[in-house]
Motif scaffolding. Structure first.
Motif, PDB file in Angstrom:
ATOM      1  N   GLU A 187       0.829  -1.177  -0.070  1.00 26.16           N
ATOM      2  CA  GLU A 187       0.105  -0.038   0.034  1.00 26.16           C
ATOM      3  C   GLU A 187       0.900   1.249  -0.036  1.00 26.16           C
ATOM      4  N   GLU A 188       2.004   1.066   0.825  1.00 25.70           N
ATOM      5  CA  GLU A 188       2.678   2.390   0.817  1.00 25.70           C
ATOM      6  C   GLU A 188       3.230   3.038  -0.345  1.00 25.70           C
ATOM      7  N   TRP A 189       3.352   2.021  -1.597  1.00 25.41           N
ATOM      8  CA  TRP A 189       4.038   2.492  -2.986  1.00 25.41           C
ATOM      9  C   TRP A 189       3.069   3.184  -3.629  1.00 25.41           C
ATOM     10  N   ILE A 190       1.838   3.191  -3.147  1.00 27.36           N
ATOM     11  CA  ILE A 190       0.766   3.883  -4.229  1.00 27.36           C
ATOM     12  C   ILE A 190       0.709   5.415  -4.095  1.00 27.36           C
ATOM     13  N   PRO A 191       0.808   6.138  -3.087  1.00 25.64           N
ATOM     14  CA  PRO A 191       0.881   7.540  -2.989  1.00 25.64           C
ATOM     15  C   PRO A 191       2.023   8.051  -3.893  1.00 25.64           C
ATOM     16  N   LEU A 192       1.909   9.025  -4.612  1.00 25.42           N
ATOM     17  CA  LEU A 192       3.157   9.413  -5.310  1.00 25.42           C
ATOM     18  C   LEU A 192       3.997  10.070  -4.197  1.00 25.42           C
ATOM     19  N   HIS A 193       3.539  10.758  -3.432  1.00 23.32           N
ATOM     20  CA  HIS A 193       4.311  11.534  -2.450  1.00 23.32           C
ATOM     21  C   HIS A 193       3.481  11.584  -0.779  1.00 23.32           C
ATOM     22  N   PRO A 194       4.264  11.453   0.183  1.00 17.53           N
ATOM     23  CA  PRO A 194       3.292  11.685   1.359  1.00 17.53           C
ATOM     24  C   PRO A 194       2.826  13.098   1.582  1.00 17.53           C
ATOM     25  N   SER A 195       1.658  13.027   2.415  1.00 19.00           N
ATOM     26  CA  SER A 195       0.965  14.157   2.602  1.00 19.00           C
ATOM     27  C   SER A 195       1.860  15.250   2.828  1.00 19.00           C
ATOM     28  N   GLU A 196       2.746  14.994   3.553  1.00 19.40           N
ATOM     29  CA  GLU A 196       3.800  16.176   4.310  1.00 19.40           C
ATOM     30  C   GLU A 196       4.348  16.758   2.803  1.00 19.40           C
ATOM     31  N   PHE A 197       4.782  16.057   1.869  1.00 20.75           N
ATOM     32  CA  PHE A 197       5.460  16.770   0.636  1.00 20.75           C
ATOM     33  C   PHE A 197       4.428  17.701   0.272  1.00 20.75           C
ATOM     34  N   TYR A 198       3.146  17.861  -0.090  1.00 25.28           N
ATOM     35  CA  TYR A 198       2.567  18.685  -0.349  1.00 25.28           C
ATOM     36  C   TYR A 198       2.350  20.004   0.681  1.00 25.28           C
ATOM     37  N   GLU A 199       2.304  19.758   1.835  1.00 23.99           N
ATOM     38  CA  GLU A 199       2.405  20.640   3.046  1.00 23.99           C
ATOM     39  C   GLU A 199       3.667  21.555   2.962  1.00 23.99           C
ATOM     40  N   GLU A 200       4.706  20.791   2.790  1.00 22.75           N
ATOM     41  CA  GLU A 200       6.173  21.439   2.626  1.00 22.75           C
ATOM     42  C   GLU A 200       6.256  22.489   1.201  1.00 22.75           C
TER      43      GLU A 200
END
Length: 537
Positions: free
Chosen positions: A190-203
């Motif tokens: 499952e952890e492969w599926i997001p393109l980035h962790p949510s923190e990336f978009y926050e940063e």
């Protein structure tokens, strides 16, 4: 996703390597500081970058260097070897880079360089976002491949204004190609599926509005109205609404249990059903349909494929590859019902048009997609088998560009307006759309590329050919070793390869060179081609 499990190969670069082992334009695989490293010599200088593609860990040393960039042999991601920057998708992350010291005729790899300098290098190289032309804000409708790439590129190019992604899918942005391949087969976590962790978009200060649907675009007022009654203004709008699966309607009492596959939720729903199924029917021998069939076979489910054509994928891949693909699936136990359609879907069965009855605990339809152009039509944009755009992906409405599965653009290679439904094209168009929005003005001239995985066999396809005069086959498709060229008017418009990665890259480079030469002359590389539309399943 990149893998760190492969053993280290080649020389230890920290001990030095003779410059004679590294000619101009060459590369060498080795390691240092416990990591795989690629040495490359460009313009007389030696550079050290990570040896594995940041997409799925492809071996870059088996790729090709051209114009200072190394191309991944697997999925054609492109990196600048001087900076490590991911220049072209599907890779999103830059390569690590090490300092190189040249002394006494040898190159020594020293300390690892900081990662934050790479985005700065990209902006410096391109001159940064033009403050005079940059909009006050950018709104992106759609958080798929094109929308996500556009948001990332805006930040990479130095844009500091508000960036907002609006998407009804709570699972986006995710690695959509994986949804019908390894993830559906149960071999990708499952952890492969997001393109980035949510923190990336926050940063990166990228706002993502999940679960929201845009009901209307007011192009004159530069405002979008959401279905919940709220509205958002924008300085520039990137329309990346993608496509929707074609659904079977009114085919019996089991119509509602027919699955389609587009989103993470769709893939999860199929997986949940598959865990309690013994037999499945896949309607449609498209790329999605056959990848679903392969993934379900990996789960030891009996699979029947029903499709109206004579051979799977023949419309896109030609008869030779179509036959080889069918043979490959049959060797893995898939049962085909070609030349057949579905008459009815019951609560536990499927009936074909010739009366054949198939038991089916799980039914999946992969019969194509349609571009989601309703918003564009409502906004007064020109729509004809997609949203019509110019070479910079601009629509007929000021401040609105379109990218991804909905965009139909002038392709210089074929001389046609084409629309291509694939992940890598969408990502690259997202990059181009962002740069157009910032006034950086590069035409979209990328050669279309896609890959399709069937068990352990991967087909790579560069170019675009909706019709052709002949196919030229080199090798043996049945032995999973071939290159098939699709030729029209004496010109090669597309090349499909199986386990000939370098040949695929070389074909892509040749097409790029043809496009560049044609642009210099002010004509299309495929000037003899007729003008028309095209889609890819």
């Amino acid at each position: 996703m990149a893998s760190d499990s492969a053993p280290l190969e080649g020389p230890d670069f920290t001990a030095g390597v003779p410059l004679d082992d590294l000619p101009e334009g060459g590369m060498l695989l080795g390691h240092g500081h416990g990591e795989p490293i690629l040495l490359a010599r460009v313009d007389g200088n030696v550079h050290a970058v990570g040896a594995r593609c940041t997409h799925y860990g492809g071996p870059l040393a088996e790729g090709v260097i051209a114009n200072g960039m190394v191309r991944c042999p697997w999925h054609h991601a492109c990196f600048d070897v001087r900076t490590g920057v991911a220049v072209r998708p599907p890779a999103l992350l830059d390569l690590p880079r090490w300092r190189v010291e040249v002394r006494d005729g040898k190159a020594f790899v020293r300390d690892r360089l900081a990662d934050d300098r790479q985005a700065d290098a990209t902006r410096a190289q391109k001159g940064g976002a033009s403050r005079g032309q940059a909009p006050e804000s950018v709104l992106i409708v759609g958080a798929g491949a094109a929308g996500n790439a556009a948001a990332e590129t805006l930040r990479r190019e130095g844009y500091a204004g508000p960036v907002t992604l609006i998407d009804p899918d709570p699972g986006a942005p995710c690695d959509r190609p994986n949804l019908s391949k390894d993830y559906l087969a149960g071999t990708a976590p499952e952890e492969w599926i997001p393109l980035h962790p949510s923190e990336f978009y926050e940063e990166q200060e990228i706002e993502i509005v999940h679960g929201a649907r845009v009901g209307r675009i007011d192009a004159r007022a530069r405002r979008v109205e959401l279905e919940d009654g709220s509205s958002r203004s924008y300085g520039a709008l990137i329309l990346a609404t993608g496509a929707r699966p074609v659904r079977l309607r009114d085919v019996g009492v089991g119509t509602e249990r027919i699955h389609t596959l587009r989103t993470l939720a769709d893939s999860r729903a199929i997986i949940a059903r598959a865990t309690e199924s013994r037999r499945a029917v896949v309607i449609g021998a498209s790329f999605i349909g056959l990848e679903v069939a392969a993934s379900l076979r990996a789960r030891d489910i009996e699979v029947h494929v029903v499709a109206p054509e004579a051979r799977p994928l023949e419309r896109v891949m030609g008869p030779e590859l179509g036959h080889a693909i069918r043979t490959l699936h049959e060797q893995r136990g898939v049962i085909f019902h070609m030349g057949r359609t579905v008459r009815a879907v019951g609560l536990s069965d499927v009936t074909l048009d010739d009366g054949t009855w198939l038991e089916a605990d799980l039914v999946v339809a992969g019969i194509g997609v349609r571009p989601a152009v309703e918003l564009a039509e409502g906004a007064g944009l020109t729509v004809d088998n997609g949203v019509m755009v110019d070479e910079h992906l601009r629509t007929n409405a000021p401040g609105i560009v379109a990218a991804g599965d909905i965009a139909r653009w002038p392709d210089r290679l074929t001389g046609e307006h084409i629309r291509v439904e694939h992940w890598v094209v969408a990502e690259r168009q997202g990059q181009a759309a962002a740069r157009t929005t910032l006034g950086l003005g590069e035409p979209f001239d990328a050669v279309p590329f896609f890959w399709s995985q069937h068990y352990d066999v991967v087909i790579a396809y560069v170019g675009h050919a909706t019709h052709w005069d002949e196919t030229k086959v080199d090798g043996d498709p049945l032995a999973n070793d071939c290159a098939v060229r699709f030729v029209r008017g004496g010109k090669t418009l597309a090349v499909a390869t199986i386990f000939r990665d370098r040949e695929s890259l070389e074909a892509e480079i040749a097409m790029e060179q043809a496009i560049a030469a044609a642009r210099a002359r002010g004509v299309s590389a495929g000037a003899t081609a007729t003008r028309g539309g095209g889609t890819r399943a």
